[in-house]
Scaffold this active site. Structure first.
Site, PDB file in Angstrom:
ATOM      1  N   GLU A   1       0.825  -1.209   0.000  1.00  0.00           N
ATOM      2  CA  GLU A   1       0.000   0.000   0.000  1.00  0.00           C
ATOM      3  C   GLU A   1       0.863   1.265   0.000  1.00  0.00           C
ATOM      4  O   GLU A   1       0.555   2.237  -0.672  1.00  0.00           O
ATOM      5  CB  GLU A   1      -0.959   0.014   1.191  1.00  0.00           C
TER       6      GLU A   1
ATOM      7  N   TYR B   1      -6.416   6.845   3.795  1.00  0.00           N
ATOM      8  CA  TYR B   1      -6.601   5.755   2.829  1.00  0.00           C
ATOM      9  C   TYR B   1      -5.914   4.475   3.286  1.00  0.00           C
ATOM     10  O   TYR B   1      -6.516   3.394   3.327  1.00  0.00           O
ATOM     11  CB  TYR B   1      -6.089   6.147   1.434  1.00  0.00           C
TER      12      TYR B   1
ATOM     13  N   ASP C   1      -9.319   5.765  -2.467  1.00  0.00           N
ATOM     14  CA  ASP C   1      -8.163   6.206  -3.250  1.00  0.00           C
ATOM     15  C   ASP C   1      -8.679   6.843  -4.542  1.00  0.00           C
ATOM     16  O   ASP C   1      -9.876   7.076  -4.685  1.00  0.00           O
ATOM     17  CB  ASP C   1      -7.236   5.020  -3.541  1.00  0.00           C
TER      18      ASP C   1
END
Length: 367
Positions: free
Chosen positions: A39, A122, A140
């Site tokens: 991520e 996020y 996102d």
DNA sequence: CATACGTGGCA
DNA sequence: TTGCCAAGTAT
């Protein structure tokens, strides 16, 4: 027209999900370390760019303890070329915080994740949902686009992000929040793309407001971008007779923070020729590379004139700089910009990286 | 809320 | 060639 449902999306996902190196097999729980690492790497970065870095990084730092204990130069070196280097600095700090504050286990709630360095709204939601099965809305750029179109949201991003998050959270299924988050991103990446979305293949084509209005390509709206004024500078490639080049390390914060570079002038709107002599790291007879190095940062394009020189073997590095041999250059955290500069400089001096002076001498002798 | 912060691919 | 874009965060 019926309301968009998570189950319609998950049915599509179960059939069309992408296989990605950081993803668990269907039905299996993902490793939090891998989910988190991926991520962070994927922030503003394409899947294709991340793949080789993810594999190499995992081989070098297989778990959070190894990463936490590593020297920062090693982490920056593993990140070199990926961009947004504050991510690497925060990644390292985050690993150390996980070890120090959480006994080496990632916290399993959105709130506790959000408190770690480099983890924003996020990423906290994504890791909580994907690695720990928590109900969370991971919003996102993909989700902004999908939900803006689905609901016909006209508010420009990023101002409209809150509304997107609310619409998303409202339909997160309690039994598969991680799959739902990934399904939304896969849909945005493969069907609901920025340009020419493949609406005919979309599991949400029936309830999509934008599609019915023919407005899918004009959503989401975005705020106008700032202009990016050109900057200029001079870079100095100094090659010592023992095949070492002069490097220094940039300050830890700011542009290319913590990365290695060759000495340069300041980067300004106009190039002041009088600065060149003043900024040279050593006194030398300079050769100018044929073509300047151009590089585009997010907020400005840069044109660097490359000046190079050979200096004697006993030349000492000036204050806060160092000589690194070409053979050891791979261990340095060099940005893509600096790789371009060094390549241009060495080419101007008639040196190819990886080619020893002995082989050049032999070539000249033979030629 | 606006701005700083990388890089490479693609139309 | 130029501009846009890609799984954002920190300040």
């Amino acid at each position: 027209m019926h309301a968009a449902s998570a189950s319609d999306l998950l049915i599509w996902y179960d059939r069309h999900r992408r296989e990605l190196p950081w993803r668990a097999q269907a039905g299996e729980r993902a490793d939090p370390y891998r989910v988190w690492l991926s991520e962070i790497m994927l922030q503003q970065t394409t899947v294709q760019a991340v793949k080789p870095y993810f594999a190499a990084f995992l081989a070098r730092f297989p778990d959070v303890q190894t990463l936490a204990a590593a020297p920062s130069e090693a982490v920056m070196n593993a990140w070199a070329g990926l961009g947004y280097y504050s991510r690497a600095r925060n990644l390292h700090a985050c690993a150390q915080a996980v070890v120090a504050r959480h006994g080496g286990q990632f916290p399993d709630t959105e709130g506790a994740l959000r408190d770690l360095p480099g983890i924003g709204a996020y990423t906290a939601a994504a890791v909580a949902a994907i690695a720990f099965g928590r109900v969370a809305a991971a919003v996102d750029g993909n989700v902004e686009r999908v939900m803006s179109r689905l609901h016909g949201l006209e508010a420009p991003m990023p101002a409209g992000r809150g509304a997107v998050a609310a619409h998303t959270l409202a339909i997160v299924p309690a039994d598969r929040p991680g799959d739902f988050a990934q399904a939304l991103m896969d849909l945005g990446a493969t069907i609901c793309t920025p340009r020419k979305p493949a609406c005919a293949l979309c599991p949400w084509q029936a309830p999509c407001r934008a599609r019915h209005a023919g407005a899918q390509e004009s959503l989401p709206r975005k705020s106008p971008k700032k202009e990016r004024p050109q900057r200029h500078g001079v870079a100095f490639v100094v090659l010592r007779a023992d095949q070492a080049i002069l490097l220094r390390t940039r300050p830890p914060k700011g542009l290319l923070g913590g990365m290695a570079e060759v000495p340069t002038s300041a980067w300004s709107a106009k190039l002041d020729p009088s600065q060149i002599v003043q900024d040279q790291p050593v006194t030398a007879s300079w050769l100018t590379a044929n073509t300047p190095v151009r590089h585009v940062f997010t907020h400005f394009p840069l044109e660097l004139t490359v000046l190079c020189a050979r200096v004697p073997a006993l030349t000492e590095a000036p204050e806060s700089a160092r000589f690194t041999t070409l053979a050891e250059l791979d261990n340095e955290p060099l940005s893509s910009l600096m790789l371009k500069v060094i390549e241009a400089g060495l080419a101007t001096l008639g040196v190819k990286r990886g080619e020893s002076q002995a082989s050049i001498d032999a070539k000249e002798h033979n030629g």
